[in-house]
Design a protein around this motif. Sequence first.
Motif, short mmCIF file in Angstrom:
data_model
loop_
_atom_site.label_atom_id
_atom_site.label_comp_id
_atom_site.label_asym_id
_atom_site.label_seq_id
_atom_site.Cartn_x
_atom_site.Cartn_y
_atom_site.Cartn_z
N UNK A 106 58.79 -12.55 -18.17
CA UNK A 106 59.07 -11.30 -17.48
C UNK A 106 58.56 -10.16 -18.34
N UNK A 107 58.04 -9.13 -17.70
CA UNK A 107 57.52 -7.99 -18.46
C UNK A 107 58.65 -7.17 -19.04
N UNK A 108 58.33 -6.45 -20.09
CA UNK A 108 59.32 -5.59 -20.74
C UNK A 108 59.83 -4.53 -19.79
N UNK A 109 58.91 -3.94 -18.99
CA UNK A 109 59.29 -2.87 -18.06
C UNK A 109 60.28 -3.39 -17.01
N UNK A 110 60.00 -4.59 -16.46
CA UNK A 110 60.88 -5.12 -15.43
C UNK A 110 62.26 -5.44 -15.99
N UNK A 111 62.29 -6.01 -17.19
CA UNK A 111 63.58 -6.36 -17.78
C UNK A 111 64.43 -5.11 -18.00
N UNK A 112 63.82 -4.03 -18.48
CA UNK A 112 64.58 -2.80 -18.70
C UNK A 112 65.04 -2.19 -17.38
N UNK A 113 64.16 -2.23 -16.36
CA UNK A 113 64.52 -1.65 -15.07
C UNK A 113 65.62 -2.43 -14.36
N UNK A 114 65.61 -3.75 -14.51
CA UNK A 114 66.55 -4.57 -13.74
C UNK A 114 67.97 -4.46 -14.26
N UNK A 115 68.17 -3.93 -15.47
CA UNK A 115 69.51 -3.87 -16.05
C UNK A 115 70.48 -3.09 -15.17
N UNK A 116 69.98 -2.10 -14.43
CA UNK A 116 70.83 -1.26 -13.60
C UNK A 116 71.18 -1.93 -12.27
N UNK A 117 70.51 -3.05 -11.96
CA UNK A 117 70.71 -3.69 -10.66
C UNK A 117 71.43 -5.03 -10.77
N UNK A 118 71.90 -5.38 -11.96
CA UNK A 118 72.62 -6.63 -12.15
C UNK A 118 73.87 -6.38 -12.99
N UNK A 119 74.74 -7.35 -13.03
CA UNK A 119 75.95 -7.29 -13.85
C UNK A 119 75.78 -8.22 -15.05
#
Length: 324
Positions: free
Chosen positions: A64-77
């Motif tokens: 997974x890309x660094x950008x996606x991992x950082x962005x997804x933090x707000x959409x998961x628990x």
Amino acid sequence: MDAGEVTRKSRPSKSKKKGGKGTQAISAEDEAKRREAVKEQLRQKLELERKARQVVERLLEDSVTEEFLMDCAWHITPANYKDTVEERSIAKLCGYPMCPNKLTNVPTQQYKISTKTNKVYDITERKCFCSNFCYKASKSFELQISKIPLWLRKEESPPEIKLMKQGDGGSSGQEIKLIDKPITEADIDNPIEDSGKDPPLPLVDSHAQHQIQKRIVVEKLSHSLRDIVGPLRLTMSDVINDVNNLVRTFRFTNTNIIHKSPEWTLIAVVLLSVLTEVSPLLRESLASVSSLEYISCFMKELKLEDKDLHNLVLLFKPCVPIQT
């Protein structure tokens, strides 16, 4: 005062009658608005959970890309992320989504004694990663994921996520203090078991395996139940004992305890439906309009019909024919 005047005073006025009807109409209108608001909240909650599952599916890819991992933090628990790590490790992938490495030579023991640090580590989680760095980087990311429920985050601002970089070091696992004296190199081959402490190696007999499997199932179900008891107007204390007693009757294997998050939630709903046979409280709760609406919305989200839930419940009653 004449008789006509007395009669007029004792007779209810038309305005009061009209006011009573108006109050009833307003009350019915408020109730309809309240129910619609509840349904809308449920729809929003289910939609956010659906998006979270989509994010988890993306995090199960090889890397997974660094950008996606950082962005997804707000959409998961944090629970979603723990599921990600667990499912990646089951697929023999390093638990850290940014790492494409395969898991090889996974240790079987639960504890590791480090002669470098003279400490004992519980490596249960560490075994999900290919290196100490990936383990520490994953834990660092997990701690930055908001604990606020998804449907309450719209009033908050997303946190700034910082990912670890190579060279920042790592950890062997969670430190466990077994004994007060320093551990020597000989302790690796001859682990010391102290009275009243956890043994350095886990039990491996069939009874112990069943206990571990049951604990995994109870933990997964408890996590799912916490998400659904509120909408069903229940509490964990209302259901957990009955669920535990039911789970105690199940026969487990290494394969039938592995499910994804929505599947565990579906299993929780099925078990609660089964328990309505013995629990008047559950029977009354699940028969309420709001509970029926919530469960129906949940089933539609999984692309299932209400009869599918009925058929799953009937699996516990083999003498009754399944609907088709």
